[in-house]
Scaffold this motif. Structure first.
Motif, mmCIF file in Angstrom:
data_model
loop_
_atom_site.group_PDB
_atom_site.id
_atom_site.type_symbol
_atom_site.label_atom_id
_atom_site.label_comp_id
_atom_site.label_asym_id
_atom_site.label_seq_id
_atom_site.Cartn_x
_atom_site.Cartn_y
_atom_site.Cartn_z
ATOM 1 N N ALA A 683 0.727 -1.031 0.016
ATOM 2 C CA ALA A 683 0.037 -0.003 0.084
ATOM 3 C C ALA A 683 0.831 1.207 -0.070
ATOM 4 O O ALA A 683 0.357 2.298 -0.312
ATOM 5 C CB ALA A 683 -0.871 -0.038 1.126
ATOM 6 N N LEU A 684 2.232 1.301 0.249
ATOM 7 C CA LEU A 684 3.238 2.359 0.467
ATOM 8 C C LEU A 684 3.811 2.802 -1.105
ATOM 9 O O LEU A 684 3.894 1.673 -1.988
ATOM 10 C CB LEU A 684 4.233 2.027 1.481
ATOM 11 C CG LEU A 684 3.470 1.760 2.984
ATOM 12 C CD1 LEU A 684 4.795 1.517 3.762
ATOM 13 C CD2 LEU A 684 3.132 2.960 3.274
ATOM 14 N N GLU A 685 3.828 3.932 -1.181
ATOM 15 C CA GLU A 685 4.563 4.456 -2.479
ATOM 16 C C GLU A 685 6.253 4.450 -2.048
ATOM 17 O O GLU A 685 6.557 4.671 -1.002
ATOM 18 C CB GLU A 685 4.602 5.829 -2.505
ATOM 19 C CG GLU A 685 2.900 6.062 -3.265
ATOM 20 C CD GLU A 685 2.549 5.412 -4.516
ATOM 21 O OE1 GLU A 685 3.628 5.456 -5.430
ATOM 22 O OE2 GLU A 685 1.429 5.067 -4.891
ATOM 23 N N VAL A 686 6.761 3.578 -3.152
ATOM 24 C CA VAL A 686 8.340 3.545 -2.638
ATOM 25 C C VAL A 686 9.250 4.186 -3.906
ATOM 26 O O VAL A 686 8.845 3.951 -5.114
ATOM 27 C CB VAL A 686 8.653 2.045 -2.656
ATOM 28 C CG1 VAL A 686 10.032 1.935 -2.364
ATOM 29 C CG2 VAL A 686 8.008 1.478 -1.463
ATOM 30 N N ALA A 687 10.008 4.955 -3.647
ATOM 31 C CA ALA A 687 10.611 5.673 -4.637
ATOM 32 C C ALA A 687 11.893 4.738 -5.215
ATOM 33 O O ALA A 687 12.356 4.104 -4.482
ATOM 34 C CB ALA A 687 11.174 6.909 -4.220
ATOM 35 N N GLY A 688 12.378 4.962 -6.230
ATOM 36 C CA GLY A 688 13.608 4.600 -6.774
ATOM 37 C C GLY A 688 13.632 3.070 -7.250
ATOM 38 O O GLY A 688 12.493 2.679 -7.430
ATOM 39 N N PRO A 689 14.664 2.460 -7.224
ATOM 40 C CA PRO A 689 14.694 0.968 -7.871
ATOM 41 C C PRO A 689 14.034 -0.127 -7.026
ATOM 42 O O PRO A 689 13.656 -1.077 -7.474
ATOM 43 C CB PRO A 689 16.241 0.759 -8.307
ATOM 44 C CG PRO A 689 16.969 1.694 -7.194
ATOM 45 C CD PRO A 689 15.940 2.923 -7.273
ATOM 46 N N ALA A 690 13.929 0.380 -5.642
ATOM 47 C CA ALA A 690 13.030 -0.717 -4.820
ATOM 48 C C ALA A 690 11.860 -1.007 -5.213
ATOM 49 O O ALA A 690 11.220 -1.839 -4.641
ATOM 50 C CB ALA A 690 13.169 -0.114 -3.130
#
Length: 918
Positions: A683-690
């Motif tokens: 449910a979370l927004e995760v930035a970058g290549p992760a």
């Protein structure tokens, strides 16, 4: 269990003689004698051998796995032959084990193992075994004598060091004067103490609570040991209560006028889940010896008050000025020494770190749910990994079964102990899992010289001096001190000083020592029970046999060829005058002593339940609302049992269950943790290549196969989440290991986004749940990118979650050539800490498998020769023997081999036939 197996012992080469050993081994290899040195000890498996003391011929059939089936005309010949065969395959393991249990490792390995010897001598395992021998039934003593005679006959026949085991060739280079002694019945009995130690239930939690209380107030400590979730994860026994004649599966709570509070002996209504046992307002007189059975008595008029959290440690950490946290320099020396002593004990079966990861699965399905119409029984005990495996498969058969020779039993044995521990005979099958009752308490003591304070008086300790012989060095003298509560275990490690935190709140004084009271330190008759189980023919005889299985207390599941199934909880389980066993208690007040044990007839049991199956997986035995006695407050939290119940329920709906379905269930790798954690993560927004790694979890079925990329990332996130969230709040020894208690802790915290544990104390801001979830995902991505490469789809759970079979002694020498001789692996492994396929690992260390299903067994009561089994390694303890590790690849792949028990199938499968003659 947390691995490495036997990592603390012994490292005999961590001293100058290691150079000599390397030279000896390389010299053997270079001289072309290496093959001889390896093969010299391989046993004779065919033809004839003369064995002293036999009264008639004994035949030993071995299949291609090297599993022996022994046929004799009398029990004495049968167990004499079992001792001989055990010694043929596993004598070094047996010799090593008896030195562990006697506190005599230093005779073999020098000063490197003095700590282990000191701790075990302090507890006195062998001294207890010596006291047990005369208590046993005459028939049991005769069987033990016969077994010992068989071992000694092999010793006489085996000649020199090279003929016994390759390990002795290497040991001779560092301990040239060492000579194995003849085997004795006490050597066999002492092994039961090691078994009990590794299955000792909640001691690690008791220590963990007290250590956590040095940095946290009581309320936050209790949050880390949440109540068992009875509403979602049912206990083993779901019906019945204690009635006038003992536990009655048809009784309802409140029907027994003698139902008593486990802490006080006073009549009361059943406790609610998680409610602490009430405590009396005054303590008992000086403690009398603990009886092993029979109802307890209590003086009339004993007062009872509701527990308001006033037990030991209730005010631990109530220092001024920091929200109830004690001063930063609070000294925890006595308890730290005791905890270190516990961890120093060599782990032969269980968790070397003393954690709470030990588990096991067993379940039994009645005939109305099976294809054959007869029961099926499954068992897979979760123990530490090692080389060789802790188990040894065997069949023990009287050629003509009769009252004089009643054995026809096949199953898993312990090398060094006669009889079969888990398995089946011609009528009955049984399995074990750890019941986990609270059978050990730590008592905080105030001492002065060799006296201790008790109810205002200074009483003399009992003292003894132990002499530890040290290979290559001078003897070491050890003074052991005992109080009425047991040996002072904090004496063993003297390099820490200080007292316990928060004990000023109890009796206004501090403790400076810790004593251990443990049921296994009191002589018992568990050995009688092994032979009674082996010969039981029905439920009544099975329960009679179980009544003597005092330590370690185990969940026993049962099935018979007549179609019946059942469950019995045995064991010597204390009844306390005050307290619930969850915290170390002050010994000087006299208020927390044991007064009796729970009568066997009161222990929970069930026979032919209406649902038609029974599941045990270290979950709670019975709901405390329907049971008057306190078994423990520290169960496994039921994630495995819930999964097994769900899958069995579905299998029953879909059709009839068979052996293949039971075996498939043993290999289920689903994680119950993912059900509540994955939705929060995705449910979370995760930035970058992760983000690419997080995408693995969307649509994941929560299974953890060795080739699963989602499982690899999920478990890496779980590891980072626990470390980042809790390590800053907790001292070493109380930090999370990753087991299902932490599933429950985090499950509750996920509904509390601002819980204080989410905050990282090392940062100026106040982190929340989502901050820590993002941090864990990023940290897991960085770790796996470094270790497994940049493409998440290429990650595999088995790349890091792997098993190496490490030899119990020389496998941790630190010398490559030596370790190459004995160790095997690594193997990629599926599952995780609390999957049904429970391959456990410690989040504080690595993903390496430390405990696992040490064997798997499915017994078909309709066709005993259709049963299946597998051992972790193999029958042989001799490196490079064909059966040294031949079962390991099968085990890792989830496969099994036939568990034969009939004479004709055994003869047909035999590749070796050995006749032992008088």
């Amino acid at each position: 269990m947390r691995f490495r197996p036997y990592a603390r012992l012994p490292r005999p080469f961590k001293w100058p003689a290691r150079v000599l050993t390397v030279l000896v081994v390389l010299g053997l290899l270079l001289a072309g004698t290496g093959v001889w040195a390896v093969r010299a000890s391989f046993p004779q498996l065919g033809g004839e051998l003369s064995v002293d003391g036999l009264t008639a011929k004994v035949t030993v059939y071995r299949d291609e796995s090297g599993i022996p089936h022994i046929y004799a005309d009398s029990p004495d010949d049968l167990f004499r032959a079992q001792g001989y065969v055990h010694a043929q395959d596993r004598f070094f393991e047996m010799d090593f084990r008896r030195h562990v249990t006697a506190g005599r490792l230093s005779e073999m390995f020098g000063a490197a193992t003095l700590t282990e010897d000191r701790v075990i001598r302090t507890m006195g395992w062998r001294r207890v075994a010596e006291k047990e021998l005369p208590l046993l039934d005459e028939r049991t003593r005769r069987y033990l004598d016969a077994y010992a005679a068989g071992v000694n006959a092999w010793m006489r026949d085996s000649g020199g060091f090279a003929d016994r085991s390759l390990e002795y060739v290497l040991l001779r280079a560092t301990s040239p004067d060492y000579r194995p002694e003849p085997w004795t019945p006490v050597d066999s009995l002492a092994w039961l103490k090691a078994m009990a130690w590794d299955l000792r239930s909640n001691m690690s939690s008791e220590i963990g609570r007290a250590l956590a209380a040095s940095t946290l107030p009581r309320g936050r400590v209790e949050q880390l040991w949440p109540d068992y979730p009875y509403a979602t994860n049912p206990p083993i026994v779901t019906r019945g209560s204690v009635g006038p004649g003992g536990f009655d599966q048809n009784a309802e709570p409140g029907t027994d006028s003698r139902a008593t509070d486990p802490g006080t002996g006073s009549t009361r209504s059943p406790r609610q889940p998680g409610e602490r046992a009430p405590e009396p307002t005054e303590g008992p007189s000086e403690q009398a010896p603990l009886p092993t059975e029979g109802p307890a008595t209590q003086p009339a008029g004993a007062g009872v008050t509701a527990d308001a959290g006033t037990g030991p440690g209730a005010d631990a950490g109530t220092g001024a000025g920091d929200g109830g946290r004690p001063d930063a320099d609070a000294d925890v020396g006595a308890l730290t020494r005791a905890a270190a002593a516990m961890r120093a004990v060599p782990s032969l079966m269980g968790d070397p770190a003393g954690g709470s990861g030990i588990g096991s699965n067993s379940w039994v399905v009645g005939g109305r749910h099976t294809k054959s119409g007869k029961p099926l029984l499954s068992n897979d005990p979760h123990l530490s990994a090692g080389m060789p495996s802790v188990w040894y498969q065997a069949g023990l058969h009287c050629r003509v079964k009769n009252p004089e020779c009643p054995f026809d039993v096949t199953g898993f044995t312990f090398s060094g102990v006669p009889g079969v521990v888990i398995g089946h005979n011609d009528r009955v099958a049984w399995g074990f899992t750890n019941l986990g009752p609270d059978v050990a308490d730590l008592y905080l003591e105030q001492t002065r010289n060799d006296t201790y304070l008790f109810r205002g008086e200074w009483k003399p300790m009992t003292t003894r001096v132990e002499t530890i012989k040290v290979a290559g060095g001078a003897d070491v003298r050890l003074t052991v001190r005992d109080t009425m509560h047991g040996p002072i275990v904090s004496d063993v490690l003297e390099d820490a000083k200080g007292t316990l935190p928060g004990m000023e709140a109890v009796a206004g004084q501090k403790a400076d020592a810790v004593a251990l009271r443990w049921t296994a330190l009191e002589p018992g008759r568990t050995a009688d029970s092994i032979f009674a189980l082996n010969t039981a023919q029905d439920w009544q005889q099975f329960r009679a046999a179980a009544s003597g299985f005092e330590v370690p207390a185990q969940n026993l599941v049962y099935a018979d060829t007549a179609g019946n199934i059942g469950y019995q909880a045995p064991g010597r389980i204390p009844m306390r005058t005050r307290g619930d066993g969850t915290w170390p208690v002050p010994g000087w007040t006299g208020e927390y002593d044991w007064r009796s044990t729970i009568p066997f007839d009161d222990l929970p049991s069930v026979y032919n339940p209406p649902e038609g199956y029974i599941v045990t997986a270290n979950n709670a035995v019975v709901d405390p609302r329907r049971y008057p006695h306190l078994l423990t407050e520290d169960w496994s939290y039921g994630y495995r049992s819930r999964r097994i119940l769900d899958l069995l329920g579905q299998a029953v709906k879909d059709g009839k269950v068979d052996v293949a379905a039971m075996s498939a269930l043993q290999k289920d790798s689903h994680t119950g943790l993912a059900r509540f954690l994955v939705p929060r993560l995705t449910a979370l927004e995760v930035a970058g290549p992760a983000r690419d790694a997080l995408a693995l979890l969307r649509g994941w079925d929560h299974s953890q196969g060795a080739d699963s990329a989602p499982a690899m990332y999920f478990n890496a996130v779980w590891r980072r989440l626990l470390i980042e969230t809790f390590n800053d709040d907790l001292p070493e020894g109380a930090r999370p290991d990753g087991g299902d208690r932490w599933f429950e802790v985090v499950r509750v915290m996920l509904e509390r986004p601002d819980d204080a544990f989410w905050d990282d104390r090392a940062t100026p801001g106040a982190e929340t749940r989502d901050d820590m979830l993002r941090r864990a995902m990023a940290g897991a991505y960085d770790e796996l990118t470094t270790r497994l490469g940049p493409e998440p789809r290429d990650w595999r759970w088995g790349d890091l979650h792997s098993l190496e079979l490490v030899h119990q002694t020389f496998g941790t020498s630190g010398i490559g050539p030596i370790e190459w001789l004995f160790n095997r692996g690594p193997f990629p492994v599926a599952g995780s800490d609390d999957a049904v396929d429970a391959a456990g690992w410690d989040v504080q260390k690595d993903y390496t498998v430390g405990w696992l299903p040490s064997m798997r067994m499915v017994v078909d009561l309709a066709d005993l020769d259709g049963s299946r089994w597998i051992n972790l390694t193999g029958a042989s303890g001799h490196a490079f023997h064909d059966n040294y590790w031949d079962q390991a690849p099968l085990w890792a792949g989830g496969r099994t081999v036939p568990m034969l028990s009939g004479l004709e199938p055994i003869k047909k499968a035999a590749v070796h036939t050995l006749v032992l003659t008088p």
